[in-house]
Design a protein around this motif. Sequence first.
Motif, PDB file in Angstrom:
ATOM      1  N   THR A  63       2.194 -10.239 -10.041  1.00 45.87           N
ATOM      2  CA  THR A  63       0.786  -9.831 -10.175  1.00 45.87           C
ATOM      3  C   THR A  63       0.670  -8.331  -9.913  1.00 45.87           C
ATOM      4  OG1 THR A  63       0.340 -10.504  -7.877  1.00 45.87           O
ATOM      5  CG2 THR A  63      -0.276 -12.059  -9.597  1.00 45.87           C
ATOM      6  N   LEU A  64       1.464  -7.605 -10.630  1.00 45.45           N
ATOM      7  CA  LEU A  64       1.484  -6.142 -10.467  1.00 45.45           C
ATOM      8  C   LEU A  64       0.105  -5.513 -10.724  1.00 45.45           C
ATOM      9  CD1 LEU A  64       3.434  -4.726 -13.566  1.00 45.45           C
ATOM     10  CD2 LEU A  64       1.714  -6.552 -13.594  1.00 45.45           C
ATOM     11  N   ASN A  65      -0.150  -4.397 -10.063  1.00 40.86           N
ATOM     12  CA  ASN A  65      -1.310  -3.577 -10.413  1.00 40.86           C
ATOM     13  C   ASN A  65      -0.938  -2.108 -10.174  1.00 40.86           C
ATOM     14  OD1 ASN A  65      -2.012  -2.834  -7.617  1.00 40.86           O
ATOM     15  ND2 ASN A  65      -2.643  -4.973  -7.423  1.00 40.86           N
ATOM     16  N   LYS A  66      -1.815  -1.210 -10.529  1.00 44.20           N
ATOM     17  CA  LYS A  66      -1.440   0.212 -10.464  1.00 44.20           C
ATOM     18  C   LYS A  66      -1.022   0.616  -9.055  1.00 44.20           C
ATOM     19  CE  LYS A  66      -4.428   1.626 -14.265  1.00 44.20           C
ATOM     20  NZ  LYS A  66      -5.454   0.540 -14.135  1.00 44.20           N
ATOM     21  N   ARG A  67      -1.751   0.099  -8.060  1.00 52.32           N
ATOM     22  CA  ARG A  67      -1.417   0.430  -6.674  1.00 52.32           C
ATOM     23  C   ARG A  67      -0.048  -0.122  -6.284  1.00 52.32           C
ATOM     24  NH1 ARG A  67      -2.317  -2.860  -2.496  1.00 52.32           N
ATOM     25  NH2 ARG A  67      -4.095  -3.916  -3.405  1.00 52.32           N
ATOM     26  N   LEU A  72       2.721  -3.721 -20.006  1.00 46.98           N
ATOM     27  CA  LEU A  72       2.809  -3.151 -18.662  1.00 46.98           C
ATOM     28  C   LEU A  72       3.972  -3.747 -17.885  1.00 46.98           C
ATOM     29  CD1 LEU A  72       1.490  -1.285 -16.516  1.00 46.98           C
ATOM     30  CD2 LEU A  72       0.201  -3.290 -15.746  1.00 46.98           C
ATOM     31  N   GLU A  74       0.861  -1.188   0.000  1.00 44.61           N
ATOM     32  CA  GLU A  74       0.000   0.000   0.000  1.00 44.61           C
ATOM     33  C   GLU A  74       0.902   1.245   0.000  1.00 44.61           C
ATOM     34  OE1 GLU A  74      -3.123   1.210  -0.018  1.00 44.61           O
ATOM     35  OE2 GLU A  74      -2.258   3.162   0.514  1.00 44.61           O
ATOM     36  N   PRO A  75       0.688   2.160  -0.956  1.00 37.18           N
ATOM     37  CA  PRO A  75       1.551   3.349  -1.026  1.00 37.18           C
ATOM     38  C   PRO A  75       1.703   4.085   0.313  1.00 37.18           C
ATOM     39  CG  PRO A  75       0.156   3.247  -2.967  1.00 37.18           C
ATOM     40  CD  PRO A  75      -0.275   2.121  -2.083  1.00 37.18           C
TER      41      PRO A  75
END
Lengths: 273, 273, 273
Positions: free
Chosen positions: A64-68, A99, A44-45
């Motif tokens: 399993t990268l995502n934008k967050r 991506l 979490e940022p």
Amino acid sequence: MIKTCMDNVREKAPLVHNITNYVTVNDVANVLLACGGSPIMSDEPDDVEDITSICVGLNINIGTLNKRSIESMFLAGKKSKALGHVLLLDPVGAGASKLRTETAVKILDELKPDVIRGNISEIKTLALGSGTTRGVDADVADAVTESTLDNAVAFAKNFAAKTDSIIAITGAIDLVADAENCYVIRNGRAEMGRITGTGCQLSGMMTAFLAANPENKLAAAAAAVCAMGLAGEIGWSHMAEGDGNSTYRNRIIDAIFNMDGETLKRGAKYEVR
Amino acid sequence: MIKTCMDNVREKAPLVHNITNYVTVNDVANVLLACGGSPIMSDEPDDVEDITSICVGLNINIGTLNKRSIESMFLAGKKSKALGHVLLLDPVGAGASKLRTETAVKILDELKPDVIRGNISEIKTLALGSGTTRGVDADVADAVTESTLDNAVAFAKNFAAKTDSIIAITGAIDLVADAENCYVIRNGRAEMGRITGTGCQLSGMMTAFLAANPENKLAAAAAAVCAMGLAGEIGWSHMAEGDGNSTYRNRIIDAIFNMDGETLKRGAKYEVR
Amino acid sequence: MIKTCMDNVREKAPLVHNITNYVTVNDVANVLLACGGSPIMSDEPDDVEDITSICVGLNINIGTLNKRSIESMFLAGKKSKALGHVLLLDPVGAGASKLRTETAVKILDELKPDVIRGNISEIKTLALGSGTTRGVDADVADAVTESTLDNAVAFAKNFAAKTDSIIAITGAIDLVADAENCYVIRNGRAEMGRITGTGCQLSGMMTAFLAANPENKLAAAAAAVCAMGLAGEIGWSHMAEGDGNSTYRNRIIDAIFNMDGETLKRGAKYEVR
């Protein structure tokens, strides 16, 4: 040296921050505990800078990268670098999607990892802007074999020189190179490819090895590769009738748990080119 | 009482909603099934109120919290409380980051959990606003030992009185306290700390124990701690040469699977202070 | 046919894209590797179209759905259909929440999966707009038994005709139906319900079976169900004293790993109605 590298992990118990995929994250945690390290996960940022600050190494895995989580990789990565921690990149699936490729390249450029660990397809994608990644497993045409070894060693050294990172390419034969030297490692078994996550586990463990051996990062990375491969050999020797890949997964982590530096030294099969 | 608490779980098969971390979530699900409960996981704000409504207990674990899951914790928590369900908080890593500490404190204040289960560092962070959390493992300086036991028992009772929650502090010696009584539990083995997630598993299982024993929540929480510790002892007794932490993980869940109330009663080691 | 279906998976090694829950994802990956397939996971909208393009099948499981992953399900699903890939829907918890039911219905309507695999509660929810889902496990009142079998077979065929999908309903007796034929399968053991994720594993494996047998999808779906059930039987036969659900989980995946088409053919227990 290989022996000392492992002993140092058990002695120093490095705390490693992992931003990793949710497929193999439990195994990454357990193998870090098995080798004597300690894992913590946070993606979490708003959380990652604090968490990485109490650690000594950061393992970034884009499986399993995502934008967050991508945002978190950069926030944690910058903090980690500012604190002088070890940073590892595992570019899972680079070449398989735009991506993934772009994220891995950007991490490489902006965060300058101490070590990049992947299969030959992923590393070639980063190095050459191409590669022919087939999912998360290496393309056969790219395999490092005895016949392609000289070229592969030169490639690894060149890419290490260009990036100023240690390059760890794992497969049937494993290579761990900086600009000058390349460990050619022949531990492991083909059946390890029938388990999900032995690569992810290695990346987590390698981060701990580097963090515990800051003066000998190349040897530490090579020691981690030897340890994982040797665990694959020892684990296989404990397989009984009816056992398969799920039991093998347990046996490999168990073998790390029971491995000391002396065992690793005796079992490691490598040469330096 | 301890026996009845476990028998009730097997008889009532409580359905437990878990908003938990993705590191150990599979083990939490399997240990809930092993003890006779039933797990369901959901962490999407649009989903959690419906899901928690069909359950009888809610297990909130902040191990890999993010903005979305935090929102879900409060939505599910409020619904769960409104329905009179059991609510447990596992404040993983409280003290290790601002976000974790603040989230745990806010859950404590706004949701008033029936029970808070953590290690001594996490619980001290919540109680004292400080603590010296080292990642997700307890700081050694904080350990509950025979020499610090009297103080620790008093601390647990005081914090229970202040929060009107049951306080479960797990470590070498485990404490489970309300304002009046404190179970001091000496089950378990140090090797359980070499596996990721025995704490998370306990939190899931404890939620089921409380939900199945609403009239005896303190004893139910203590019974869950005894069960987990005893499973650690039984699991260890089945370890063979070459086995390590990965096999031990399986053995512990297996031991819960095979444990009945009578076995738990015979194996539980506790006193009430 | 059953034999050929499994042999084809081992021969073709289908790469399957999984958008699945984080509870059982590791087991899904390992069972796909065990049966001869290859898994890749991705649930980020910006990533899924590229990833699904290099695969031959897509497994959508809504077990821990969220807004991001739902968006990814539709993006990946449309791309997958456009490319002629196999698409499977596992409507975990349909009936247990509005979001799950609506998402599953929308996937059914817009993506027209080749196969829908769930328990009877979930499938009835989709078919009848009702059902009485108890969490992720089937409601007992809905169970497919010898006495309700004729009705259940008719129901499965009717729903298959209405949706033009293969309908796979798993439970004590498993049904795999298209509009004309229904496999009634009696492999498996009740104890499989004490492990989390045997249903999710089956969905992943079934996607691989269909992808490797595009001309015989009904038989392929049935073969996957027989394989999972037979693995449950073989795995149980290897259980020793003290073993429980965690070891059983490993044994089942191990049994898939060691199963060939001939073994499956001999062990499959089914009739076609």
